[in-house]
Design a protein around this motif. Structure first.
Motif, PDB file in Angstrom:
ATOM      1  N   VAL A  83       0.906  -1.360  -0.100  1.00 49.00           N
ATOM      2  CA  VAL A  83       0.035  -0.047   0.024  1.00 49.00           C
ATOM      3  C   VAL A  83       0.545   1.373  -0.014  1.00 49.00           C
ATOM      4  CG1 VAL A  83      -1.880   1.015   0.890  1.00 49.00           C
ATOM      5  CG2 VAL A  83      -2.149  -0.991   0.750  1.00 49.00           C
ATOM      6  N   PHE A  84       2.102   0.949   1.223  1.00 52.87           N
ATOM      7  CA  PHE A  84       3.379   2.242   0.962  1.00 52.87           C
ATOM      8  C   PHE A  84       3.686   2.595  -0.071  1.00 52.87           C
ATOM      9  CE2 PHE A  84       7.451   3.531   1.296  1.00 52.87           C
ATOM     10  CZ  PHE A  84       7.367   4.692   2.203  1.00 52.87           C
ATOM     11  N   GLU A  85       3.748   1.512  -0.686  1.00 54.38           N
ATOM     12  CA  GLU A  85       4.961   1.374  -1.938  1.00 54.38           C
ATOM     13  C   GLU A  85       3.908   2.079  -3.391  1.00 54.38           C
ATOM     14  OE1 GLU A  85       7.169  -1.569  -5.204  1.00 54.38           O
ATOM     15  OE2 GLU A  85       5.756  -2.613  -3.544  1.00 54.38           O
ATOM     16  N   LYS A  86       2.773   1.653  -3.676  1.00 52.26           N
ATOM     17  CA  LYS A  86       1.714   1.932  -4.406  1.00 52.26           C
ATOM     18  C   LYS A  86       1.308   3.556  -4.503  1.00 52.26           C
ATOM     19  CE  LYS A  86      -1.458   0.835  -7.739  1.00 52.26           C
ATOM     20  NZ  LYS A  86      -0.617   0.292  -8.998  1.00 52.26           N
ATOM     21  N   GLN A  87       1.485   4.175  -3.176  1.00 49.42           N
ATOM     22  CA  GLN A  87       0.978   5.708  -2.425  1.00 49.42           C
ATOM     23  C   GLN A  87       2.676   5.950  -3.815  1.00 49.42           C
ATOM     24  OE1 GLN A  87      -0.208   8.158  -1.040  1.00 49.42           O
ATOM     25  NE2 GLN A  87      -1.558   7.107   0.093  1.00 49.42           N
ATOM     26  N   ALA A  88       3.571   5.478  -2.943  1.00 48.30           N
ATOM     27  CA  ALA A  88       4.665   6.646  -4.150  1.00 48.30           C
ATOM     28  C   ALA A  88       5.392   6.195  -5.453  1.00 48.30           C
ATOM     29  CB  ALA A  88       6.172   5.446  -3.021  1.00 48.30           C
ATOM     30  N   ILE A  89       4.427   4.849  -5.694  1.00 49.21           N
ATOM     31  CA  ILE A  89       3.818   4.701  -7.132  1.00 49.21           C
ATOM     32  C   ILE A  89       3.391   6.414  -8.587  1.00 49.21           C
ATOM     33  CG2 ILE A  89       4.400   3.534  -9.355  1.00 49.21           C
ATOM     34  CD1 ILE A  89       5.196   1.227  -7.134  1.00 49.21           C
ATOM     35  N   ARG A  90       2.159   5.854  -7.556  1.00 48.27           N
ATOM     36  CA  ARG A  90       1.575   7.241  -8.514  1.00 48.27           C
ATOM     37  C   ARG A  90       1.879   8.094  -7.903  1.00 48.27           C
ATOM     38  NH1 ARG A  90      -4.490   6.396  -5.636  1.00 48.27           N
ATOM     39  NH2 ARG A  90      -4.632   8.264  -7.493  1.00 48.27           N
ATOM     40  N   TYR A  91       2.717   8.580  -6.792  1.00 49.21           N
ATOM     41  CA  TYR A  91       3.248   9.984  -6.793  1.00 49.21           C
ATOM     42  C   TYR A  91       4.412  10.210  -7.665  1.00 49.21           C
ATOM     43  CZ  TYR A  91       7.332  13.123  -5.131  1.00 49.21           C
ATOM     44  OH  TYR A  91       7.828  14.490  -5.562  1.00 49.21           O
ATOM     45  N   LEU A 130      -4.244  -3.820  -1.066  1.00 48.84           N
ATOM     46  CA  LEU A 130      -4.532  -3.850  -2.343  1.00 48.84           C
ATOM     47  C   LEU A 130      -5.732  -4.546  -2.923  1.00 48.84           C
ATOM     48  CD1 LEU A 130      -0.837  -2.053  -3.914  1.00 48.84           C
ATOM     49  CD2 LEU A 130      -3.140  -0.651  -3.253  1.00 48.84           C
ATOM     50  N   THR A 131      -5.616  -5.031  -2.758  1.00 53.92           N
ATOM     51  CA  THR A 131      -7.010  -6.736  -2.479  1.00 53.92           C
ATOM     52  C   THR A 131      -8.009  -6.311  -3.622  1.00 53.92           C
ATOM     53  OG1 THR A 131      -8.144  -7.147  -0.708  1.00 53.92           O
ATOM     54  CG2 THR A 131      -6.421  -8.517  -0.687  1.00 53.92           C
ATOM     55  N   SER A 132      -8.642  -4.647  -3.203  1.00 54.88           N
ATOM     56  CA  SER A 132      -9.772  -3.950  -4.085  1.00 54.88           C
ATOM     57  C   SER A 132      -9.182  -2.851  -4.564  1.00 54.88           C
ATOM     58  CB  SER A 132     -10.798  -3.702  -3.136  1.00 54.88           C
ATOM     59  OG  SER A 132     -10.219  -2.400  -2.012  1.00 54.88           O
ATOM     60  N   ARG A 133      -8.004  -2.926  -4.930  1.00 51.13           N
ATOM     61  CA  ARG A 133      -7.822  -2.156  -5.851  1.00 51.13           C
ATOM     62  C   ARG A 133      -6.283  -3.188  -6.946  1.00 51.13           C
ATOM     63  NH1 ARG A 133      -5.719   2.482  -1.904  1.00 51.13           N
ATOM     64  NH2 ARG A 133      -5.862   0.784  -0.665  1.00 51.13           N
ATOM     65  N   GLU A 134      -5.442  -2.260  -8.208  1.00 48.65           N
ATOM     66  CA  GLU A 134      -4.650  -2.609  -8.890  1.00 48.65           C
ATOM     67  C   GLU A 134      -3.439  -2.659  -8.100  1.00 48.65           C
ATOM     68  OE1 GLU A 134      -4.111  -1.117 -13.354  1.00 48.65           O
ATOM     69  OE2 GLU A 134      -2.997   0.188 -12.322  1.00 48.65           O
ATOM     70  N   GLN A 135      -2.722  -3.813  -8.928  1.00 47.72           N
ATOM     71  CA  GLN A 135      -1.360  -4.315  -7.678  1.00 47.72           C
ATOM     72  C   GLN A 135      -0.143  -3.204  -7.906  1.00 47.72           C
ATOM     73  OE1 GLN A 135      -1.346  -6.812  -5.013  1.00 47.72           O
ATOM     74  NE2 GLN A 135      -3.278  -6.279  -5.121  1.00 47.72           N
ATOM     75  N   VAL A 136       0.625  -3.188  -7.943  1.00 50.79           N
ATOM     76  CA  VAL A 136       1.622  -2.712  -8.872  1.00 50.79           C
ATOM     77  C   VAL A 136       2.634  -3.809  -9.035  1.00 50.79           C
ATOM     78  CG1 VAL A 136       3.955  -2.160  -7.386  1.00 50.79           C
ATOM     79  CG2 VAL A 136       2.991  -1.664  -5.865  1.00 50.79           C
ATOM     80  N   LYS A 137       2.521  -3.090 -11.098  1.00 46.51           N
ATOM     81  CA  LYS A 137       3.087  -3.840 -11.859  1.00 46.51           C
ATOM     82  C   LYS A 137       4.585  -3.453 -12.036  1.00 46.51           C
ATOM     83  CE  LYS A 137      -1.003  -1.725 -14.693  1.00 46.51           C
ATOM     84  NZ  LYS A 137      -1.596  -0.968 -15.916  1.00 46.51           N
ATOM     85  N   THR A 138       5.019  -4.390 -12.738  1.00 38.42           N
ATOM     86  CA  THR A 138       6.678  -4.573 -12.438  1.00 38.42           C
ATOM     87  C   THR A 138       6.957  -3.573 -12.797  1.00 38.42           C
ATOM     88  OG1 THR A 138       6.481  -7.373 -12.427  1.00 38.42           O
ATOM     89  CG2 THR A 138       8.487  -5.991 -13.333  1.00 38.42           C
TER      90      THR A 138
END
Length: 481
Positions: A125-133, A249-257
């Motif tokens: 969850v933390f990683e996903k937010q950082a990537i979106r930023y 992230l089960t209800s959201r898109e997972q982090v892609k490679t």
């Protein structure tokens, strides 16, 4: 009779009209209750999510609700309390003793059936937010640019070739070869000639002998300050057990490679490292080194990174030397002289290889000195940017010429860019957990109660709004940053 019949008719009509009027009023009341309930709940959701941790956002551009709200431990019950307060405040707008309230709404129940903590799924969850930023700041095309250096390093074997094993295998061949004994011209008491062991005077041994020295003494200037800060790792995310768990992230898109290189860039943007003394680093000054090494002190993490730098530079330098015919010939000539003097021509090739490995190591030490001094070093060397001669490698320990190479030239990589290569080759889980440690180290200097395990960015909310007129409205909302 006519007068009486009119009264009955009007009474009947008024009853019908009054019934219709009451029905319309009640329908309007129900509709008003529904609209008021939806509006109040939506506003309460927005209000709760507007209470993101400001320090976390200012320092790391991440949006999370800290459920500790300044207390020692986090609790979703506090978030519910805040939600309830905002919902009731919105529902009670316009309700005064002097005016009639046509809805008389109140929040009768609220629950959070699903939620996601920053630390869920080992920090996904933390990683996903950082990537979106990073996506919003640079765009996905930025990922393609980041791949080039990594591809070049992998294709050349810089991250995978084991030169240490190759060098040790070659050294075993030399050590296991029996050297001829030399006649001293003397005889013993029995008249037998006195023989002595022949010494193999291989210049590579001088360089190899320094490998056991402290690496920081080899590659840093005495004037360079080295941080002595350390931490107790048990306090931070990567070492704590029993953390609260949400749905991740089960209800959201997972982090892609393809997105993971963006997380490396996020780390590079937000973390300090050895030459950078300006960033507010918190408990450790060398944060990038901590993410790579995971040790408890700046010194140990810097040693870990320097070891890796020496290795990747040694691989690069060995690769170059074995491709340069002129330098191979120099090493072969010296090996011939050494082997002939010792009377072991069979060792010409192993001695040549040992010289090449020693030469590459001496050059690697120079390269790392250059990097730590703020200069740049090409990923793959050429004859034009090679520094030491074969004879000159023996003076590499006391070499101060690095002072003249601190300006990074086009095509060269800096210390930070080499660390980016290491990040790309590092396991994803380690990077995420250790980056969360860094965030906690920083923010806990101002708020000792801050833990990412208490921070949520996703809430599924079920609320029931009641009315003193007997109506109720059930609502479901899902919101995340």
């Amino acid at each position: 009779m006519k007068k009486g019949s009119v009264t009955v008719y009007m009474t009947w009509m008024l009853a019908v009209l009054l019934s219709l009027f009451v029905t319309v009023i009640e329908g309007a009341r129900q509709r008003a209750i529904s609209i008021q309930a939806e509006t109040a709940v939506d506003l309460a959701v927005y209000s709760v999510f507007a209470e993101y941790n400001r320090a976390l956002f200012d320092a790391y551009d991440l949006l999370f609700i800290d459920t500790s709200y300044g207390e020692k431990t986090g609790s979703l019950a506090r978030a519910k309390k805040h939600f309830s307060y905002y919902a009731n405040e919105n529902l009670m707008q316009g309700q005064t003793a002097a005016t009639a309230d046509l809805t008389k709404c109140f929040l009768s129940d609220v629950s959070f059936p699903a939620y996601a903590y920053a630390t869920d799924q080992k920090g996904a969850v933390f990683e996903k937010q950082a990537i979106r930023y990073m996506e919003q700041k640079y765009g996905l095309s930025y990922v393609a640019e980041l791949k080039n250096e990594l591809i070049a390093a992998k294709e050349s074997g810089l991250l995978t070739r084991d030169v240490t094993a190759e060098r040790q295998q070659n050294q075993r061949i030399i050590e296991e070869t029996e050297l001829p004994k030399k006649d001293t011209g003397k005889v013993d008491a029995e008249g037998n000639p006195v023989l002595e062991e022949t010494e193999l005077e291989n210049p590579a041994d001088q360089v190899n002998g320094s490998r056991a020295k402290g690496v920081l003494l080899l590659v840093t200037d005495q004037k360079q300050h080295i941080s002595e800060q350390s931490i107790n790792p048990a306090r931070f995310s990567s070492h704590r057990e029993g953390k609260q768990e949400g749905i991740g992230l089960t209800s959201r898109e997972q982090v892609k490679t393809a997105e993971k290189l963006l997380f490396d860039s996020y780390i590079m943007e937000k973390c300090s490292c050895f030459p950078d003394e300006e960033k507010d680093a918190g408990e450790l000054s060398y944060q990038l080194e901590y993410i790579l090494g995971g040790k408890n002190s700046d010194i140990e993490n810097l040693k870990y990174v320097v070891h890796r730098l020496l290795l990747i530079r040694e691989v690069s330098n060995v690769t170059y030397l074995f491709s340069d015919g002129a330098k191979m010939a120099e090493a072969a000539a010296m090996a011939f002289a050494v082997a002939t003097a010792a009377g072991v021509p069979v060792l010409i090739e192993p001695i040549k290889i040992s010289l090449l490995f020693a030469w590459a190591y001496a050059e690697a030490v120079y390269d790392v000195r250059t990097l730590l001094a703020g200069g740049g070093v090409s990923l793959l060397k050429t004859a034009q940017n090679w520094h030491y001669s074969l004879e000159g490698m023996l003076q590499y320990e006391g070499d101060t010429s690095v002072k003249d190479t601190q300006e990074k030239k086009p095509g060269e990589l800096s210390y930070q860019e080499y660390l980016r290569l290491f990040l790309a080759a590092e396991g994803e889980e380690k990077k995420v957990l250790r980056m969360m440690d860094i965030v906690e180290m920083h923010l806990q200097t101002e708020d000792a109660s801050f833990y990412l395990a208490d921070c949520v960015d996703y809430l599924s909310i079920q609320a029931e709004v009641g009315s003193k007129y007997g109506y109720s409205k059930e609502l479901e909302r899902t919101f995340y940053y």
